[in-house]
Design a protein around this motif. Structure first.
Motif, PDB file in Angstrom:
ATOM      1  N   GLY A  50       0.822  -1.200   0.000  1.00 48.11           N
ATOM      2  CA  GLY A  50       0.000   0.000   0.000  1.00 48.11           C
ATOM      3  C   GLY A  50       0.858   1.252   0.000  1.00 48.11           C
ATOM      4  O   GLY A  50       1.727   1.426  -0.867  1.00 48.11           O
ATOM      5  N   THR A  51       0.648   2.127   0.986  1.00 49.00           N
ATOM      6  CA  THR A  51       1.401   3.382   1.075  1.00 49.00           C
ATOM      7  C   THR A  51       2.671   3.254   1.910  1.00 49.00           C
ATOM      8  O   THR A  51       3.330   4.261   2.189  1.00 49.00           O
ATOM      9  CB  THR A  51       0.504   4.480   1.675  1.00 49.00           C
ATOM     10  N   PHE A  52       3.029   2.038   2.306  1.00 47.17           N
ATOM     11  CA  PHE A  52       4.223   1.808   3.115  1.00 47.17           C
ATOM     12  C   PHE A  52       5.353   1.230   2.275  1.00 47.17           C
ATOM     13  O   PHE A  52       5.140   0.307   1.477  1.00 47.17           O
ATOM     14  CB  PHE A  52       3.931   0.838   4.268  1.00 47.17           C
ATOM     15  N   THR A  53       6.562   1.740   2.487  1.00 43.41           N
ATOM     16  CA  THR A  53       7.787   1.127   1.989  1.00 43.41           C
ATOM     17  C   THR A  53       8.489   0.503   3.183  1.00 43.41           C
ATOM     18  O   THR A  53       8.748   1.191   4.188  1.00 43.41           O
ATOM     19  CB  THR A  53       8.708   2.158   1.318  1.00 43.41           C
ATOM     20  N   ILE A  54       8.791  -0.786   3.104  1.00 44.46           N
ATOM     21  CA  ILE A  54       9.278  -1.550   4.261  1.00 44.46           C
ATOM     22  C   ILE A  54      10.668  -2.098   3.961  1.00 44.46           C
ATOM     23  O   ILE A  54      10.896  -2.721   2.918  1.00 44.46           O
ATOM     24  CB  ILE A  54       8.309  -2.709   4.583  1.00 44.46           C
ATOM     25  N   LEU A  55      11.585  -1.841   4.878  1.00 42.38           N
ATOM     26  CA  LEU A  55      12.950  -2.360   4.758  1.00 42.38           C
ATOM     27  C   LEU A  55      13.235  -3.289   5.936  1.00 42.38           C
ATOM     28  O   LEU A  55      13.390  -2.827   7.072  1.00 42.38           O
ATOM     29  CB  LEU A  55      13.962  -1.209   4.759  1.00 42.38           C
ATOM     30  N   PRO A  56      13.288  -4.604   5.706  1.00 46.88           N
ATOM     31  CA  PRO A  56      13.696  -5.518   6.787  1.00 46.88           C
ATOM     32  C   PRO A  56      15.207  -5.417   7.011  1.00 46.88           C
ATOM     33  O   PRO A  56      15.965  -5.231   6.058  1.00 46.88           O
ATOM     34  CB  PRO A  56      13.326  -6.908   6.243  1.00 46.88           C
ATOM     35  N   PHE A  57      15.624  -5.540   8.260  1.00 44.79           N
ATOM     36  CA  PHE A  57      17.053  -5.548   8.553  1.00 44.79           C
ATOM     37  C   PHE A  57      17.314  -6.550   9.667  1.00 44.79           C
ATOM     38  O   PHE A  57      16.484  -6.788  10.536  1.00 44.79           O
ATOM     39  CB  PHE A  57      17.556  -4.150   8.940  1.00 44.79           C
ATOM     40  N   ASP A  58      18.488  -7.167   9.634  1.00 46.62           N
ATOM     41  CA  ASP A  58      18.822  -8.228  10.577  1.00 46.62           C
ATOM     42  C   ASP A  58      19.098  -7.660  11.962  1.00 46.62           C
ATOM     43  O   ASP A  58      19.707  -6.596  12.102  1.00 46.62           O
ATOM     44  CB  ASP A  58      20.025  -9.023  10.089  1.00 46.62           C
ATOM     45  N   VAL A  59      18.625  -8.383  12.976  1.00 51.33           N
ATOM     46  CA  VAL A  59      18.915  -8.066  14.371  1.00 51.33           C
ATOM     47  C   VAL A  59      19.410  -9.329  15.068  1.00 51.33           C
ATOM     48  O   VAL A  59      19.311 -10.435  14.530  1.00 51.33           O
ATOM     49  CB  VAL A  59      17.675  -7.485  15.098  1.00 51.33           C
ATOM     50  N   GLN A  60      19.937  -9.165  16.276  1.00 50.34           N
ATOM     51  CA  GLN A  60      20.620 -10.255  16.963  1.00 50.34           C
ATOM     52  C   GLN A  60      19.687 -10.955  17.956  1.00 50.34           C
ATOM     53  O   GLN A  60      19.245 -10.358  18.946  1.00 50.34           O
ATOM     54  CB  GLN A  60      21.855  -9.721  17.697  1.00 50.34           C
ATOM     55  N   HIS A  61      19.384 -12.219  17.693  1.00 46.13           N
ATOM     56  CA  HIS A  61      18.527 -13.025  18.565  1.00 46.13           C
ATOM     57  C   HIS A  61      19.096 -14.445  18.557  1.00 46.13           C
ATOM     58  O   HIS A  61      20.208 -14.660  18.080  1.00 46.13           O
ATOM     59  CB  HIS A  61      17.085 -12.962  18.042  1.00 46.13           C
ATOM     60  N   ASP A  62      18.341 -15.427  19.059  1.00 46.64           N
ATOM     61  CA  ASP A  62      18.839 -16.800  19.030  1.00 46.64           C
ATOM     62  C   ASP A  62      18.278 -17.603  17.855  1.00 46.64           C
ATOM     63  O   ASP A  62      18.547 -18.801  17.732  1.00 46.64           O
ATOM     64  CB  ASP A  62      18.567 -17.520  20.362  1.00 46.64           C
ATOM     65  N   VAL A  63      17.480 -16.968  17.003  1.00 45.99           N
ATOM     66  CA  VAL A  63      17.115 -17.483  15.685  1.00 45.99           C
ATOM     67  C   VAL A  63      17.204 -16.303  14.720  1.00 45.99           C
ATOM     68  O   VAL A  63      17.355 -15.163  15.146  1.00 45.99           O
ATOM     69  CB  VAL A  63      15.683 -18.076  15.652  1.00 45.99           C
ATOM     70  N   GLU A  64      17.100 -16.568  13.415  1.00 48.18           N
ATOM     71  CA  GLU A  64      17.087 -15.453  12.469  1.00 48.18           C
ATOM     72  C   GLU A  64      15.913 -14.537  12.779  1.00 48.18           C
ATOM     73  O   GLU A  64      14.792 -14.984  12.940  1.00 48.18           O
ATOM     74  CB  GLU A  64      16.962 -15.976  11.036  1.00 48.18           C
ATOM     75  N   ASN A  65      16.187 -13.243  12.850  1.00 48.42           N
ATOM     76  CA  ASN A  65      15.173 -12.278  13.262  1.00 48.42           C
ATOM     77  C   ASN A  65      15.409 -10.976  12.505  1.00 48.42           C
ATOM     78  O   ASN A  65      16.537 -10.664  12.129  1.00 48.42           O
ATOM     79  CB  ASN A  65      15.275 -12.045  14.774  1.00 48.42           C
ATOM     80  N   HIS A  66      14.320 -10.237  12.287  1.00 45.33           N
ATOM     81  CA  HIS A  66      14.415  -8.982  11.548  1.00 45.33           C
ATOM     82  C   HIS A  66      13.671  -7.860  12.260  1.00 45.33           C
ATOM     83  O   HIS A  66      12.625  -8.095  12.883  1.00 45.33           O
ATOM     84  CB  HIS A  66      13.839  -9.130  10.138  1.00 45.33           C
ATOM     85  N   GLY A  67      14.215  -6.670  12.166  1.00 52.14           N
ATOM     86  CA  GLY A  67      13.480  -5.458  12.468  1.00 52.14           C
ATOM     87  C   GLY A  67      12.947  -4.889  11.169  1.00 52.14           C
ATOM     88  O   GLY A  67      13.268  -5.377  10.077  1.00 52.14           O
TER      89      GLY A  67
END
Length: 232
Positions: free
Chosen positions: A102-119
């Motif tokens: 829609g009207t959002f542009t979204i950029l996932p980025f890696d963060v540090q957790h105990d499994v693969e995770n994204h902000g």
């Protein structure tokens, strides 16, 4: 304009709604989707999509229900594999590659957790720039021009150490928390390192039931940033 609603937060389940007046997004589906529907007054058709950060149940429990309700659910390939659900409504995102809803542009980025995770860095066509990050002990990236933050403040080291010393929390659990969640101390350092000049609101997410103090955390973040702080 940006409406932010917390539908659930914490270790029992997480789900948040953001709405810029044209597009409505869910971030995390960590409770049964029927509960999310009730919280939204059953206006599910207004939801453009849902974003999932990682595969832990308190963030993805409601994925199947959302898919069955014809909601597009975005997740990484690794998270899709770990959840173990296949559906034609699943949409894959890639780390540090933008996509539009829609009207959002979204950029996932890696963060540090105990499994693969994204902000997620979420920008609206109306000028809103929102940062979402949870279940991480550290965010290595720096951001400019943010207007809203939705960010984890799970525990303070002082309270956690006191709970270990008193026997309320076993040491192995404390070590897991330290290695997978954002402490108040780390959050304050992160906030100091970023451009907050345009920030309107900071929402503190995923506070621990036993290792946090809502009023103390709110005061500390307000004192550091001078911004409006909300604790759902």
């Amino acid at each position: 304009m940006m409406i932010i609603r917390t539908l659930a937060t914490g270790s029992t389940g997480n789900c948040y709604m953001i709405d810029d007046g044209q597009t409505r997004l869910l971030i995390e589906l960590g409770v049964q989707f029927k509960k999310i529907q009730r919280a939204l007054n059953y206006e599910t058709s207004k939801v453009a999509a849902a974003l999932i950060s990682h595969s832990h149940k308190d963030h993805c429990k409601g994925v199947q229900g959302a898919l069955d309700a014809s909601v597009d659910v975005y997740m990484s390939e690794t998270t899709e594999r770990e959840i173990g659900i296949q559906h034609n409504r699943i949409r894959r995102y890639e780390n540090k590659k933008q996509f539009r809803v829609g009207t959002f542009t979204i950029l996932p980025f890696d963060v540090q957790h105990d499994v693969e995770n994204h902000g997620f860095l979420i920008q609206s066509d109306n000028g809103i720039k929102l940062l979402f990050a949870t279940d991480t002990y550290y965010v290595k990236y720096r951001f400019t021009g943010l207007t809203h933050l939705m960010i984890e403040c799970n525990y303070s080291r002082k309270i956690l150490d006191e709970n270990v010393e008193s026997g309320r929390i076993p040491e192995f659990l404390a070590n897991r928390i330290i290695g997978s969640h954002f402490s108040l101390e780390n959050l304050l350092e992160f906030l100091k390192a970023n451009d907050l000049s345009r920030v309107q609101e900071i929402h503190l997410l995923h506070l621990s039931d036993t290792n946090s103090n809502e009023e103390e955390f709110k005061r500390a973040v307000q004192a550091t940033t001078g911004k409006l702080v909300y604790v759902p």
